[in-house]
Design a protein around this motif. Structure first.
Motif, PDB file in Angstrom:
ATOM      1  N   PHE A  14       0.607  -1.277   0.013  1.00 12.63           N
ATOM      2  CA  PHE A  14      -0.013   0.205  -0.117  1.00 12.63           C
ATOM      3  C   PHE A  14       0.931   1.319   0.071  1.00 12.63           C
ATOM      4  O   PHE A  14       0.731   2.256  -0.579  1.00 12.63           O
ATOM      5  CB  PHE A  14      -0.965   0.063   1.122  1.00 12.63           C
ATOM      6  N   ALA A  70      -5.644  -3.169  -5.193  1.00 12.14           N
ATOM      7  CA  ALA A  70      -5.004  -1.763  -4.797  1.00 12.14           C
ATOM      8  C   ALA A  70      -4.956  -0.897  -5.999  1.00 12.14           C
ATOM      9  O   ALA A  70      -5.044   0.323  -5.852  1.00 12.14           O
ATOM     10  CB  ALA A  70      -3.568  -2.184  -4.242  1.00 12.14           C
ATOM     11  N   PHE A 101      -7.739  -3.781   3.681  1.00 17.52           N
ATOM     12  CA  PHE A 101      -7.405  -2.119   3.278  1.00 17.52           C
ATOM     13  C   PHE A 101      -8.137  -1.414   4.547  1.00 17.52           C
ATOM     14  O   PHE A 101      -7.534  -0.414   4.863  1.00 17.52           O
ATOM     15  CB  PHE A 101      -8.396  -1.846   2.061  1.00 17.52           C
ATOM     16  N   TRP A 111      -4.856   0.458   4.771  1.00 25.31           N
ATOM     17  CA  TRP A 111      -4.597   1.427   3.897  1.00 25.31           C
ATOM     18  C   TRP A 111      -4.155   2.963   4.266  1.00 25.31           C
ATOM     19  O   TRP A 111      -3.292   3.594   4.086  1.00 25.31           O
ATOM     20  CB  TRP A 111      -5.866   1.413   2.949  1.00 25.31           C
TER      21      TRP A 111
END
Length: 546
Positions: free
Chosen positions: A321, A371, A519, A523
């Motif tokens: 990420f 992603a 996520f 993230w």
């Protein structure tokens, strides 16, 4: 007085036999007594050594007879592989998979009679859905443009030779792979060991650059821009691939002992002959995600505008990420990402790394693809994938999960004649593929094996085209998660589109990270300035308290 244990019987008989033979030789000299005496003497000497030595307790307890155990154990894997294992038992590749490659490489009949050997009701069974309106495909030379908009874009085939270095494979094996790639019009990844003379036979090359910077290193082992530019502008090199990690041993450096650094390997890797060569676990040319993006741009400029990408096995999600965020914030990106699954192969690695380190391909590919989609970058970054890709279904399944093309290493090794002896690390490969022993490697016939490399790739593409046509599709790019189904239990079937969590374009930019597992956890906390874990995880590591 107690009798000697029966386990010493063979040793005792060898001593007795030696005495009898010597007596017979003395009374009636002849070659038959001499041979018998020699055989008994060898067994007696072996047993005496077994009793005296201290390294092997089994040998001390069972003189002579213990060697029968060692002998049987030495070819136990071959007995299991050829006589005991089922045709569909994948350890690591099944007899069915290997036979498929052999038949396609040799151009013999690859069709099967009487139906599938698979249990289609077993959980985990997967298949591709067909259409009642099949499509006709006239050309199966499927291509993917990498680096569109750059000065030197490359049209990659849908199936290519994955990274295998000269030094891991024999000169003849590398030569045959490159000849096959030239004949078939697909690329040959050099591996991180540099570009050897055997790579320069006309096949398209993807130059893999690892942490050792072989072929573009300075005297201290760091990156040398001048040397890189000299090599990268070679027309045979179509793309540059920065290796961050590989599936079979992610995060693991390596050392090539000086005894194995021959003059030829030294010249290829540009290191001193006869000296240990160290491949660090991490790169020295960059230390943060932003610096990696800058390094990619630098290599693209030095190579004259050729596509530059990265290869990695996914580990900590926040690190990937962080790199995606660096792409967004720097306004630049790699031209491609090759995802290496944790089930990838290697010539030698610790068992723990092979079995328990690195994310499997399905999970890793989904994370990378999602992603890029969620960050609005997927149309700019092409994705390749590797990890036990053998059949056309393996290719189709991988593309349906988000890849643009596939790489295969062990599949092409089978096409060279690899028999899965699993002796790659011993330098005694029976098929001459994974060895630096000149005599063994020289037995591999380059022209013949090059034909088989080409034929395996072409036959797999043909099979892929047939599967696509049956599904009503005309190109692999049309494959999506809705085309593949999995039986998740005896009573439930789900398509990949409902089985896996998929992000919508730009969803991460619109605050959608909290709606998706992984996520939601990492993230927002990832930063383009560091590979470090989120603050909460750092505190947990320090305190061990949740």
């Amino acid at each position: 007085m107690s009798r000697p244990p029966r386990r010493f019987l063979v040793y005792a008989l060898s001593l007795l036999g030696l005495a009898v033979c010597l007596l017979g030789l003395a009374l009636a000299p002849g070659w038959n007594w001499g041979l018998a005496a020699l055989a008994c003497a060898l067994l007696a000497a072996m047993g005496t050594h077994d009793l005296i030595q201290r390294r092997h307790t089994v040998s001390r307890n069972y003189p002579v007879t213990a060697h029968l155990r060692y002998l049987l154990e030495s070819f136990g894997p071959e007995i299991r592989q050829y006589f005991i294992q089922r045709d569909t038992e994948e350890v690591p590749f099944s007899r069915e998979q290997r036979s498929l490659v052999y038949r396609r490489a040799k151009g013999t009949i690859d069709k099967q009679p009487f139906g599938s050997l698979r249990d289609m009701q077993a959980p985990g069974y997967e298949w591709m859905n067909h259409s009642l309106a099949p499509a006709a495909i006239s050309d199966n030379d499927f291509r993917v443009t990498v680096g569109a908009g750059r000065a030197r874009p490359y049209a990659a085939s849908v199936l290519n030779v994955s990274a295998m270095s000269f030094g891991a494979l024999s000169p003849n094996a590398i030569s045959a792979l490159n000849d096959g790639a030239r004949r078939g019009g697909f690329y040959h990844d050099t591996g991180e060991g540099g570009i050897s003379p055997y790579h320069r036979r006309g096949g398209d090359l993807v130059w893999e650059i690892g942490s050792g910077y072989f072929g573009c290193r300075d005297a201290e082992g760091g990156f040398d821009a001048r040397r890189f530019a000299e090599q990268a502008t070679d027309d045979a090199i179509k793309m540059i691939e920065i290796k961050l990690s590989q599936g079979a041993k992610p995060g693991h450096g390596g050392i090539l002992p000086g005894a194995k650094v021959t003059a030829e390997i030294a010249a290829t890797r540009e290191v001193p002959e006869g000296h240990d060569v160290v491949s660090p676990a991490s790169h020295s040319a960059f230390t943060t995600p932003r610096e990696l993006i800058d390094f990619i741009c630098r290599l693209r400029e030095l190579s004259g505008g050729k596509p530059v990408g990265i290869k990695l096995a996914i580990g900590h999600p926040w690190e990937w990420f962080a790199l995606v965020k660096a792409m967004r914030e720097q306004g630049e990106h790699p031209d491609f990402v090759v995802v290496d699954g944790g089930q990838g192969g290697t010539g030698a690695a610790p068992l723990e790394f092979i079995n328990r380190l690195g994310m499997p391909l399905t999970d890793a590919l989904l994370l990378v693809h999602n992603a890029l989609v969620g960050a609005g970058l997927r149309e700019k970054v092409r994705v390749g994938a590797a990890g036990k890709v053998i059949s056309a279904f393996d290719v189709a399944r991988t593309l349906a999960l988000g890849a643009d093309w596939c790489n295969s290493a062990r599949g092409f090794m089978f096409s060279l004649g690899c028999i899965q002896a699993r002796s790659c690390h011993t330098d005694r490969c029976p098929s001459g593929v994974a060895t630096q022993n000149r005599l063994r490697g020289s037995r591999l016939d380059v022209p013949l094996k090059a034909e088989r490399v080409e034929r395996f790739q072409a036959s797999t593409r043909e099979a892929l085209a047939e599967m696509l046509g049956a599904a009503g599709l005309t190109h692999p790019s049309q494959l999506g998660p809705e085309h593949i189904s999995r039986r998740v239990s005896r009573h439930e079937v789900r398509s990949f589109s409902t089985l896996f969590d998929l992000l919508a374009p730009d969803e991460l930019l619109e605050g959608g990270a909290s709606r998706h597992p992984v996520f939601a956890d990492y993230w927002d906390a990832a930063t383009a300035d560091s590979w470090a874990p989120p603050i909460d995880l750092q505190r947990l590591r320090d305190s061990k308290l949740v």
